[in-house]
Write a protein that holds these residues in place. Sequence first.
Motif, PDB file in Angstrom:
ATOM      1  N   GLY A 166     -29.635  26.930  15.361  1.00  0.00           N
ATOM      2  CA  GLY A 166     -29.875  26.155  14.151  1.00  0.00           C
ATOM      3  C   GLY A 166     -31.085  26.579  13.342  1.00  0.00           C
ATOM      4  O   GLY A 166     -31.426  25.945  12.335  1.00  0.00           O
ATOM      5  N   GLY A 167     -31.796  27.635  13.772  1.00  0.00           N
ATOM      6  CA  GLY A 167     -32.952  28.097  13.013  1.00  0.00           C
ATOM      7  C   GLY A 167     -34.268  27.553  13.549  1.00  0.00           C
ATOM      8  O   GLY A 167     -34.337  26.960  14.624  1.00  0.00           O
ATOM      9  N   ILE A 168     -35.326  27.758  12.779  1.00  0.00           N
ATOM     10  CA  ILE A 168     -36.686  27.442  13.208  1.00  0.00           C
ATOM     11  C   ILE A 168     -37.064  26.010  12.801  1.00  0.00           C
ATOM     12  O   ILE A 168     -36.722  25.551  11.713  1.00  0.00           O
ATOM     13  N   LEU A 169     -37.774  25.348  13.680  1.00  0.00           N
ATOM     14  CA  LEU A 169     -38.241  23.989  13.405  1.00  0.00           C
ATOM     15  C   LEU A 169     -39.019  23.932  12.098  1.00  0.00           C
ATOM     16  O   LEU A 169     -39.821  24.825  11.792  1.00  0.00           O
ATOM     17  N   GLU A 170     -38.745  22.880  11.322  1.00  0.00           N
ATOM     18  CA  GLU A 170     -39.415  22.646  10.034  1.00  0.00           C
ATOM     19  C   GLU A 170     -39.213  23.809   9.064  1.00  0.00           C
ATOM     20  O   GLU A 170     -39.957  23.964   8.097  1.00  0.00           O
ATOM     21  N   ASP A 171     -38.188  24.633   9.349  1.00  0.00           N
ATOM     22  CA  ASP A 171     -37.843  25.779   8.490  1.00  0.00           C
ATOM     23  C   ASP A 171     -39.016  26.723   8.245  1.00  0.00           C
ATOM     24  O   ASP A 171     -39.150  27.335   7.174  1.00  0.00           O
ATOM     25  N   LYS A 172     -39.856  26.861   9.246  1.00  0.00           N
ATOM     26  CA  LYS A 172     -40.962  27.810   9.138  1.00  0.00           C
ATOM     27  C   LYS A 172     -40.455  29.229   9.371  1.00  0.00           C
ATOM     28  O   LYS A 172     -39.299  29.441   9.740  1.00  0.00           O
ATOM     29  N   GLU A 173     -41.329  30.202   9.168  1.00  0.00           N
ATOM     30  CA  GLU A 173     -40.946  31.600   9.305  1.00  0.00           C
ATOM     31  C   GLU A 173     -40.805  31.984  10.780  1.00  0.00           C
ATOM     32  O   GLU A 173     -41.670  31.651  11.599  1.00  0.00           O
ATOM     33  N   PHE A 174     -39.711  32.668  11.086  1.00  0.00           N
ATOM     34  CA  PHE A 174     -39.529  33.190  12.445  1.00  0.00           C
ATOM     35  C   PHE A 174     -40.479  34.367  12.638  1.00  0.00           C
ATOM     36  O   PHE A 174     -40.577  35.255  11.804  1.00  0.00           O
ATOM     37  N   LYS A 175     -41.197  34.366  13.763  1.00  0.00           N
ATOM     38  CA  LYS A 175     -42.174  35.419  14.009  1.00  0.00           C
ATOM     39  C   LYS A 175     -41.750  36.350  15.138  1.00  0.00           C
ATOM     40  O   LYS A 175     -41.843  37.576  15.016  1.00  0.00           O
TER      41      LYS A 175
ATOM     42  N   ASP B 225     -42.786  30.756  15.903  1.00  0.00           N
ATOM     43  CA  ASP B 225     -42.832  30.765  14.444  1.00  0.00           C
ATOM     44  C   ASP B 225     -44.177  31.295  13.954  1.00  0.00           C
ATOM     45  O   ASP B 225     -44.993  31.787  14.733  1.00  0.00           O
ATOM     46  N   GLU B 226     -44.416  31.163  12.660  1.00  0.00           N
ATOM     47  CA  GLU B 226     -45.605  31.722  12.017  1.00  0.00           C
ATOM     48  C   GLU B 226     -46.906  31.147  12.554  1.00  0.00           C
ATOM     49  O   GLU B 226     -47.977  31.743  12.385  1.00  0.00           O
ATOM     50  N   THR B 227     -46.848  29.987  13.208  1.00  0.00           N
ATOM     51  CA  THR B 227     -48.066  29.360  13.713  1.00  0.00           C
ATOM     52  C   THR B 227     -48.437  29.840  15.114  1.00  0.00           C
ATOM     53  O   THR B 227     -49.460  29.407  15.667  1.00  0.00           O
ATOM     54  N   THR B 228     -47.615  30.707  15.709  1.00  0.00           N
ATOM     55  CA  THR B 228     -47.883  31.188  17.062  1.00  0.00           C
ATOM     56  C   THR B 228     -48.861  32.357  17.028  1.00  0.00           C
ATOM     57  O   THR B 228     -48.655  33.327  16.296  1.00  0.00           O
ATOM     58  N   CYS B 229     -49.905  32.269  17.808  1.00  0.00           N
ATOM     59  CA  CYS B 229     -50.855  33.380  17.950  1.00  0.00           C
ATOM     60  C   CYS B 229     -50.348  34.297  19.045  1.00  0.00           C
ATOM     61  O   CYS B 229     -50.221  33.882  20.207  1.00  0.00           O
ATOM     62  N   MET B 230     -50.060  35.540  18.729  1.00  0.00           N
ATOM     63  CA  MET B 230     -49.473  36.459  19.697  1.00  0.00           C
ATOM     64  C   MET B 230     -50.475  36.879  20.771  1.00  0.00           C
ATOM     65  O   MET B 230     -50.088  37.171  21.902  1.00  0.00           O
TER      66      MET B 230
END
Length: 577
Positions: free
Chosen positions: A364-373, A415-420
């Motif tokens: 279904g995609g990424i939570l809150e439609d954030k960017e997939f990282k 998502d975009e909020t994840t620190c790699m």
Amino acid sequence: MKIIVGYGSCGIAAGANKVFDALELGIEEQKLKADLQIAGCNGMCYLEPIVDVIDNDGNKQTYVKVTPERINEILNDVKDTDLKITEEELLERSNQFRIVTEKCGTINPEDINEYIEIGGYKAIEKCIAEMTQEEVIEEMKISGLRGRGGAGFPTWFKWNAALQSKATPKYMVCNADEGDPGAFMDRSVLEGDPHNLIEGMMIGAYAIGAEEGIVYVRAEYPLAIIRLQNAIEQARQKGLLGKNLFNSNFSFDLRIKAGAGAFVCGEETALIASLEGERGMPRLKPPFPAQKGYWDQPTNINNVETFANIPWIILNGGNKYSELGTEKSKGSKVFALTGKVKNGGLVEVPMGMPIKDIIFGLGGGILEDKEFKAVQMGGPSGGCIPSDLIETTVDYESLAKTGAIMGSGGMVVMDETTCMVDMARFFLDFTRNESCGKCIHCRIGTKRMLEILTRITEGDGKDGDIELLEDLAVQIKDGSLCGLGQTAPNPVLSTIRYFREEYERHIYDKKCPSKQCASLLTYEITDNCIGCGVCKRKCPVEAISGEKKTIHILDQATCIKCGKCYDACKFDAITVD
């Protein structure tokens, strides 16, 4: 009418037990002729608690996110209830090909008769009546089934090696020590369809000539253990386990060993040591377990998902199974979708499906439609696959090229909020804690890598840290005895490979681009502040000062970077950098 409540661990955690009790009471009060039953997880964990209602004509209606207060809407068949699952949600699940999880969520795992009624134990009966040991192994070879525990080793080859070993007795062991963070495929099968596992182990035991089987399952799976033990006892009562099965010379019985939850016991020689009452530590190979395993006798070890494929292959044929998947990766694969994905749960898809179709289709995609990282595959032994490789297909060879592995099937979506950098630190912390300590490279090397990663996330990274991590990773891989140490650096190497700039920002700019590493963040109060005082009251260390209706001031020396002021502010007057 039949009413089925999803009663796996995920359903119970969401309140399925209370829903079941409410349904039981409602049926009694309304004097309905309804058969109330339980089932395992059907994979749609994000919609639990789930209730299926099947009328006398076989028509099924699924209700989701059910609460005890709303069971009358189900019992009275309210037409406009928002509990009914939508056609769109059902379509999202239609790209699956369910073999391992086919019966999970549809049959009562605590009733052997339901398994038998849909063809259960017909596969082992066919093997005994119509096939030699060699023919069973040949069918596995034709199918192309590879071990679903991580390494992807051909199942037929392991079975054949055990068959060729002349020593007796022989043992058939199931590795149900599922320890990857974010993985719960094996647990779901044990809870939802335990007889399928038992039958798969029986077929394997017949093929290699084993009369005793052991399921090594982690003690943290209490419901799985209860249901598996119940299934074993019911199979014994039906004469499906024990001596001279199906009036033949084949005898087989099964028992459970509850493991203490050591991740290293996923490695087969460490698992065997644990079975023998020793500390779970790997040993050198050869000899392999097929020659000298449990008590130095020929032993075959496969995981739950591998065994759960076997009955289907025997009944439908190896050729039918090999039609699914790619040239070198046959069949279907179960994945656990977790992390920043909308539809978390289990999916089973043909090998070769693109990762994008799984995450954005079934998931279904990424939570809150954030960017997939990125997506972490293979657990602590795997790697991170970035967004620009999202078209990568899920097969052993394609995933290996990215630096990840299939593993047992965990998919942790980021998502975009994840620190790699912090993600790599998390997985390395896990493997460092789970190292048995036998190898110096694994015991000390992972600790040193973790220290470097921790320094970087705390703002103390130094020039040369990235190169030092890469150097240590090579040494740990080369010097470790078992797969735990040999793969422990993978999350670090893959994040350096695809997100090197993020490491450099942490080290040289002392900034976390994803704004997750607290030590590298700076909170500031802007001119948008109206002096309401909410941030001041929320600050646990009194770092904020100011009078009402005046712009407040944040003391950077006192601030502990907890973010409570940022979360509390409703006027976008606090920034984080």
